[in-house]
Design an enzyme around this catalytic site. Sequence first.
Site, PDB file in Angstrom:
ATOM      1  N   ASP A  78       0.754  -1.253   0.043  1.00 34.26           N
ATOM      2  CA  ASP A  78       0.208   0.178   0.080  1.00 34.26           C
ATOM      3  C   ASP A  78       0.954   1.222   0.061  1.00 34.26           C
ATOM      4  O   ASP A  78       0.447   2.113  -0.520  1.00 34.26           O
ATOM      5  CB  ASP A  78      -0.911   0.030   1.065  1.00 34.26           C
ATOM      6  CG  ASP A  78      -1.888  -0.926   1.159  1.00 34.26           C
ATOM      7  OD1 ASP A  78      -2.462  -1.350  -0.144  1.00 34.26           O
ATOM      8  OD2 ASP A  78      -2.579  -1.438   2.143  1.00 34.26           O
ATOM      9  N   GLY A  79       1.947   1.301   0.505  1.00 30.43           N
ATOM     10  CA  GLY A  79       2.773   2.406   0.751  1.00 30.43           C
ATOM     11  C   GLY A  79       3.359   2.524  -0.742  1.00 30.43           C
ATOM     12  O   GLY A  79       3.629   4.120  -1.153  1.00 30.43           O
ATOM     13  N   ASN A 151      -4.302   8.867   1.777  1.00 30.97           N
ATOM     14  CA  ASN A 151      -4.902   8.578   3.241  1.00 30.97           C
ATOM     15  C   ASN A 151      -5.084   9.560   3.883  1.00 30.97           C
ATOM     16  O   ASN A 151      -6.257   9.754   4.513  1.00 30.97           O
ATOM     17  CB  ASN A 151      -3.842   7.639   3.634  1.00 30.97           C
ATOM     18  CG  ASN A 151      -3.773   6.209   3.404  1.00 30.97           C
ATOM     19  OD1 ASN A 151      -4.607   5.777   2.494  1.00 30.97           O
ATOM     20  ND2 ASN A 151      -2.632   5.401   3.694  1.00 30.97           N
ATOM     21  N   ARG A 179      -6.246  19.615  23.318  1.00 28.94           N
ATOM     22  CA  ARG A 179      -4.848  19.246  23.724  1.00 28.94           C
ATOM     23  C   ARG A 179      -4.712  17.872  23.349  1.00 28.94           C
ATOM     24  O   ARG A 179      -5.309  17.135  24.172  1.00 28.94           O
ATOM     25  CB  ARG A 179      -4.517  19.851  25.214  1.00 28.94           C
ATOM     26  CG  ARG A 179      -4.727  21.319  25.314  1.00 28.94           C
ATOM     27  CD  ARG A 179      -4.322  21.541  26.775  1.00 28.94           C
ATOM     28  NE  ARG A 179      -3.128  21.386  27.090  1.00 28.94           N
ATOM     29  CZ  ARG A 179      -2.314  20.356  27.974  1.00 28.94           C
ATOM     30  NH1 ARG A 179      -3.221  19.614  28.819  1.00 28.94           N
ATOM     31  NH2 ARG A 179      -0.997  20.340  28.132  1.00 28.94           N
ATOM     32  N   ASP A 181      -1.960  14.719  21.424  1.00 27.51           N
ATOM     33  CA  ASP A 181      -0.582  14.305  20.716  1.00 27.51           C
ATOM     34  C   ASP A 181      -0.683  14.713  19.195  1.00 27.51           C
ATOM     35  O   ASP A 181       0.407  14.692  18.577  1.00 27.51           O
ATOM     36  CB  ASP A 181      -0.232  12.768  20.857  1.00 27.51           C
ATOM     37  CG  ASP A 181       0.249  12.329  22.210  1.00 27.51           C
ATOM     38  OD1 ASP A 181       0.496  13.520  23.203  1.00 27.51           O
ATOM     39  OD2 ASP A 181       0.864  11.517  22.508  1.00 27.51           O
TER      40      ASP A 181
END
EC number: 2.7.1.23
Length: 299
Positions: A78-79, A151, A179, A181
């Site tokens: 897929d990459g 994606n 807030r 990640d």
Amino acid sequence: MLKIVSKPSFNRIALMGREGVEGVPETLAALKDYLVSLNREVILEENAAHMIDGSRLLTVPANDLKKKADLLIVVGGDGSLLNAAHIAVPQQLSVLGINRGRLGFLTDIPPNELTQISDILDGHYREEVRFLLEGTVEEGDEIVAQGIALNDIVLLPGNAPKMIEFDIFINDEFVCNQRADGLIITTPTGSTAYALSGGGPILHPQLNAMALVPMFPHTLSSRPIVVDAESQIKITISPENDVSPYVSNDGQERVSIKPGGNVYTRKYHYPLHLIHPTDYNYYDTLRRKLDWEKRAAKV
């Protein structure tokens, strides 16, 4: 949109593969020989030409493939197909994937079943139109970076492992302050990738929608939001942040954005034309790739 298409055959086939992926050179070589046996014109993208013997074939830079080919076949996972989409979509070149990766949500055909390609080249296939996102990073009046994503567009922590504070706006309407990640803005295609591991929903590829998935939010009530794909998303990085987070598109590029900067995400104006065999079924793919086979219904 998914439709069975019968049209004039593909006669000029471009081949692309990612170096360093196990089995890719061997599959490219076998595919080249098979296409030649079908009397198709084979064109090699420059990197593919370094992996196999293409001394008698035309070699073309990636950005010029549309001038010579009417179909791009990508060998890899897929990459590899994500990388190919970034090249093919601006040229509006249809893409077919041969799976040499692990999951293969986008690359349908196993390397030991290359004969499936014959029917596709003769005009019998399913064509799926999948939209992409366009992301723009701005600091003040300056555009720092711009790119497309099949994606996702992802806001990531900077070099220090600290939460990011940011505001979310949809169509210029304030949604919330968070807030966390980071934040994943995903297409239906990307909903089975990074966003899935972040707790996001699976979106059927035919939905004209995108999802906003917070990454490890500080507030437990923060949940993914699904919105119309025609929306414009603005993420404003709080000036109170003492680190500069990153913005990534499909994991292809990573750009730093200063506190006070904005990330704009909208639907890209060109879609990906993804080619499947006629027996392609999205739910079959989900069952196989997400290990739902054990609970498959008896028909």
